[in-house]
Design an enzyme around this catalytic site. Structure first.
Site, PDB file in Angstrom:
ATOM      1  N   ARG A  88      33.062 -18.572 -85.337  1.00 40.60           N
ATOM      2  CA  ARG A  88      34.050 -19.654 -85.234  1.00 40.60           C
ATOM      3  C   ARG A  88      33.367 -20.873 -84.648  1.00 40.60           C
ATOM      4  O   ARG A  88      32.788 -20.802 -83.569  1.00 40.60           O
ATOM      5  CB  ARG A  88      35.239 -19.240 -84.379  1.00 40.60           C
ATOM      6  N   GLU A  93      31.436 -25.761 -79.405  1.00 41.19           N
ATOM      7  CA  GLU A  93      30.454 -24.677 -79.388  1.00 41.19           C
ATOM      8  C   GLU A  93      30.560 -23.893 -80.676  1.00 41.19           C
ATOM      9  O   GLU A  93      31.558 -23.976 -81.404  1.00 41.19           O
ATOM     10  CB  GLU A  93      30.671 -23.743 -78.197  1.00 41.19           C
ATOM     11  N   ASN A 137      30.560 -20.059 -81.950  1.00 36.02           N
ATOM     12  CA  ASN A 137      30.722 -18.693 -81.426  1.00 36.02           C
ATOM     13  C   ASN A 137      30.260 -17.664 -82.447  1.00 36.02           C
ATOM     14  O   ASN A 137      30.697 -17.696 -83.597  1.00 36.02           O
ATOM     15  CB  ASN A 137      32.195 -18.423 -81.124  1.00 36.02           C
ATOM     16  N   SER A 166      38.111 -14.825 -81.252  1.00 35.09           N
ATOM     17  CA  SER A 166      39.487 -14.335 -81.244  1.00 35.09           C
ATOM     18  C   SER A 166      40.452 -15.326 -81.888  1.00 35.09           C
ATOM     19  O   SER A 166      40.075 -16.414 -82.308  1.00 35.09           O
ATOM     20  CB  SER A 166      39.918 -14.021 -79.812  1.00 35.09           C
ATOM     21  N   LYS A 194      24.524 -21.225 -75.841  1.00 39.94           N
ATOM     22  CA  LYS A 194      24.714 -22.678 -75.806  1.00 39.94           C
ATOM     23  C   LYS A 194      23.372 -23.403 -75.806  1.00 39.94           C
ATOM     24  O   LYS A 194      23.246 -24.529 -76.286  1.00 39.94           O
ATOM     25  CB  LYS A 194      25.586 -23.044 -74.616  1.00 39.94           C
ATOM     26  N   LYS A 224      27.183 -26.516 -68.737  1.00 42.99           N
ATOM     27  CA  LYS A 224      27.548 -25.180 -69.242  1.00 42.99           C
ATOM     28  C   LYS A 224      26.437 -24.165 -69.008  1.00 42.99           C
ATOM     29  O   LYS A 224      25.291 -24.409 -69.378  1.00 42.99           O
ATOM     30  CB  LYS A 224      27.818 -25.239 -70.748  1.00 42.99           C
ATOM     31  N   GLU A 268      30.167 -16.829 -72.328  1.00 42.10           N
ATOM     32  CA  GLU A 268      31.265 -16.954 -73.282  1.00 42.10           C
ATOM     33  C   GLU A 268      32.568 -16.555 -72.606  1.00 42.10           C
ATOM     34  O   GLU A 268      32.557 -15.807 -71.633  1.00 42.10           O
ATOM     35  CB  GLU A 268      31.043 -16.003 -74.469  1.00 42.10           C
ATOM     36  N   GLY A 269      33.666 -17.049 -73.158  1.00 41.27           N
ATOM     37  CA  GLY A 269      34.954 -16.494 -72.760  1.00 41.27           C
ATOM     38  C   GLY A 269      35.776 -17.357 -71.822  1.00 41.27           C
ATOM     39  O   GLY A 269      36.850 -16.952 -71.402  1.00 41.27           O
ATOM     40  N   ARG A 326      44.000 -24.622 -80.931  1.00 44.70           N
ATOM     41  CA  ARG A 326      44.470 -24.280 -79.586  1.00 44.70           C
ATOM     42  C   ARG A 326      44.720 -25.572 -78.839  1.00 44.70           C
ATOM     43  O   ARG A 326      43.953 -26.527 -78.964  1.00 44.70           O
ATOM     44  CB  ARG A 326      43.406 -23.482 -78.829  1.00 44.70           C
TER      45      ARG A 326
HETATM   46  P1  ADP Z   1      33.394 -20.861 -73.624  1.00 43.54           P
HETATM   47  O1  ADP Z   1      32.256 -20.117 -74.230  1.00 43.54           O
HETATM   48  O2  ADP Z   1      33.676 -20.466 -72.233  1.00 43.54           O
HETATM   49  O3  ADP Z   1      34.585 -20.864 -74.519  1.00 43.54           O
HETATM   50  P2  ADP Z   1      33.187 -23.709 -74.282  1.00 43.54           P
HETATM   51  O4  ADP Z   1      31.924 -24.389 -74.560  1.00 43.54           O
HETATM   52  O5  ADP Z   1      34.075 -23.461 -75.438  1.00 43.54           O
HETATM   53  O6  ADP Z   1      32.856 -22.362 -73.483  1.00 43.54           O
HETATM   54  O7  ADP Z   1      33.984 -24.533 -73.186  1.00 43.54           O
HETATM   55  C1  ADP Z   1      35.260 -24.119 -72.714  1.00 43.54           C
HETATM   56  C2  ADP Z   1      36.275 -25.245 -72.834  1.00 43.54           C
HETATM   57  O8  ADP Z   1      35.806 -26.403 -72.139  1.00 43.54           O
HETATM   58  C3  ADP Z   1      36.528 -25.715 -74.252  1.00 43.54           C
HETATM   59  O9  ADP Z   1      37.483 -24.915 -74.892  1.00 43.54           O
HETATM   60  C4  ADP Z   1      37.001 -27.143 -74.030  1.00 43.54           C
HETATM   61  O10 ADP Z   1      38.361 -27.165 -73.674  1.00 43.54           O
HETATM   62  C5  ADP Z   1      36.187 -27.579 -72.817  1.00 43.54           C
HETATM   63  N1  ADP Z   1      34.964 -28.292 -73.263  1.00 43.54           N
HETATM   64  C6  ADP Z   1      33.758 -27.747 -73.478  1.00 43.54           C
HETATM   65  N2  ADP Z   1      32.863 -28.672 -73.894  1.00 43.54           N
HETATM   66  C7  ADP Z   1      33.514 -29.850 -73.916  1.00 43.54           C
HETATM   67  C8  ADP Z   1      33.132 -31.197 -74.236  1.00 43.54           C
HETATM   68  N3  ADP Z   1      31.898 -31.508 -74.609  1.00 43.54           N
HETATM   69  N4  ADP Z   1      34.082 -32.169 -74.146  1.00 43.54           N
HETATM   70  C9  ADP Z   1      35.348 -31.861 -73.765  1.00 43.54           C
HETATM   71  N5  ADP Z   1      35.765 -30.621 -73.442  1.00 43.54           N
HETATM   72  C10 ADP Z   1      34.867 -29.609 -73.512  1.00 43.54           C
HETATM   73 MG    MG Z   2      34.915 -21.811 -76.299  1.00 38.28          MG
END
Ligand code: ADP
Ligand code: MG
Length: 486
Positions: free
Chosen positions: A124, A141, A143, A148, A316, A376, A380-381, A462
């Protein structure tokens, strides 16, 4: 763009009842914390679909197969490069990345190669729409493990579709508020099930075989099990394939390997595909037993979804490296300049935090401009990121040599909408922002590099309060939404 439907109090009350009963009747549900098996709640959802520019949506859908191919190529085209990068990450993160990588090394040491070259990906790619940049989609990101909400996404779209068709969005209770084409239904349930059936087909030497089964590896006390169940039900209804659910802790008791094949002990059913909906986070490995179980699952010819390398390619750090044009080009050599630019346009700036030139710029930016960034780790998660002004003080607590485990990413600023979110029977009307995910499924040969199957497999929206930093629905601060394309 149409505004959200404007309903009076009575209409809203009845909309909520309609929504709750549809959700319970159709499995748009989730277990609450500390649940009993017999009782689930309606999943947190939006009452209305959220506006998404049609062109942004189409961009995200249209680029998915290229992304699938990119990650397949990252895994197959230059193994040395990937392995070196993962080795580096393992040094920062011995207890998780390191242990997954150890399993990979054990497989190679014992067999000279992974026992099953075919690898199934259910991916995804997540985006936000960057309002400041012409509503372009920007990737949050990519995945590669345990993605899910393919199940509940289809369901929430069906719900919105039902509400629209039944007139519940119209002040006169008679007309459709949206045209059908404006509120599409994600095909993710059936498409993900299909990918599993494709795995089964290739496992059996490109022969249909309904005697072999798919093993879902799940978390104990999974609250989001209905999301997974919808895929299982589609797998048996549409593709005639059985599935079984086991936790990592149950694996050694309930499965056995014979002549390199994985079987369920009780029935001696042969397992064609191991589909991980657990195993993506350190907390999934509560004991050494779980790590042993992972090795046991890997060390046989069942097709893994994902393989260890595919899981690790979703780091990442790898995403950060791929934002470099030269690197991207080497992994997508057949793309035209225009197509390559399209992929590049989905990236925001992501910096490493090492001694490179880029790393030095990043370290400077953290001092001068932390408010525009998110930091970051390789996790994940949800719930792992550090935002804005918290970044400098967080890093100060670490030794600078350990900063390389993190990436620094520019924040995306998506448009804000005032949708209504429903949790239990409570309505929240607040500013929300949304994250669009596109599912992709792929089957490829990890040693030869050829791609046997590559599809776009539906989508997910979402949404969360714009005031909260993160959007994990299962984690409790977001909801499953639908798109209204304009
Ligand atoms: P995870 O693997 O924990 O899902 P993500 O990279 O998806 O990590 O980050 C979690 C959440 O943080 C995302 O669903 C989003 O809401 C927010 N986020 C992450 N990166 C960004 C970004 N570059 N700009 C704005 N919000 C972000
Ligand atoms: Mg995410």
């Amino acid at each position: 763009m149409k505004s959200f439907p404007i309903l009076n109090e009575e209409q809203t009350d009845s909309l909520v009842v309609n929504t709750l009963q549809w959700s319970l009747a159709n499995g748009l549900v989730m277990y609450p914390p500390n649940f009993q098996q017999y009782s689930a709640d309606n999943a947190p959802i939006s009452l209305f679909p959220t506006p998404i520019p049609k062109s942004s949506f189409e961009d995200a859908i249209n680029i998915q197969q290229t992304y699938n191919e990119l990650y397949s190529n990252v895994i197959t085209k230059d193994k040395k490069w990937l392995v070196q990068n993962i080795e580096q990450l393992s040094r920062f993160d011995k207890d998780f990345t390191g242990k997954l990588f150890d399993i990979y090394k054990t497989l190679i040491n014992e067999n000279g190669k992974v026992p099953q070259p075919l690898s199934l990906g259910i991916f995804r790619s997540d985006y936000m729409i960057h309002e400041a940049d012409n509503n372009q989609i920007k990737q949050i990101e990519f995945n590669t493990v345990s993605v899910s909400f393919g199940g509940l996404s289809t369901k929430v779209n069906q719900l919105h579709n039902y509400l629209n068709k039944s007139g519940a969005y119209d002040t006169d209770y008679s007309y459709k508020y949206y045209d059908d084409a404006e509120i599409p239904i994600s095909s993710s349930i059936d498409d993900i099930a299909k990918a599993l059936s494709i795995g089964n087909y290739y496992y059996n030497g490109e022969v249909e075989n309904d005697k072999t089964v798919v093993l879902f590896i799940v978390q104990p006390n999974e609250r989001n099990s209905f999301d997974q169940r919808h895929i299982e039900y589609s797998l048996i209804n549409n593709f005639g394939l059985k599935s079984v659910r086991l936790t990592l802790e149950e694996v050694s008791d309930k499965t056995t390997v014979n002549s390199n094949k994985l079987y369920l002990k009780q029935t001696m059913d042969e397992i064609s595909v191991v589909y991980y909906r657990s195993g993506y986070a350190p907390t999934d490995y509560v004991s050494e037993e779980c790590w042993k179980a992972r090795l046991h699952l890997e060390n046989n010819v069942a097709i893994k979804c994902p393989s260890i390398l595919t899981q690790l390619a979703g780091a990442k750090k790898i995403q950060q490296i791929l934002t470099n044009k030269q690197v991207l080009e080497t992994f997508l050599p057949d793309l035209s300049e225009t197509e390559l630019e399209k992929v590049l346009s989905t990236f925001v700036k992501i910096y490493p935090l090492d001694d490179s030139e880029e790393g030095k710029i990043a370290k400077q930016l953290i001092k001068t401009d932390p408010g525009n960034f998110v930091l970051k780790p390789q996790r994940e998660g949800g719930g792992n990121n550090i935002y804005k002004e918290d970044i400098p003080s967080f890093l100060e607590k670490l030794e600078e040599k350990d900063w390389g485990a993190y990436i620094l990413m520019e924040l995306i600023t998506p448009p804000i909408h005032k949708n209504k979110l429903l949790r239990n029977d409570q309505i929240f009307e607040e500013d929300i922002i949304s994250e669009l995910g596109v599912f992709g499924t792929i089957l490829f040969d990890e040693s030869k590099g050829d791609i046997k199957y590559n599809e776009t497999s539906g989508f997910l929206l979402r949404s969360k309060f714009s005031s909260s930093n993160e959007g994990g629905v299962a984690a409790g601060f977001g909801c499953v939404d639908g798109v209204y394309l304009y």
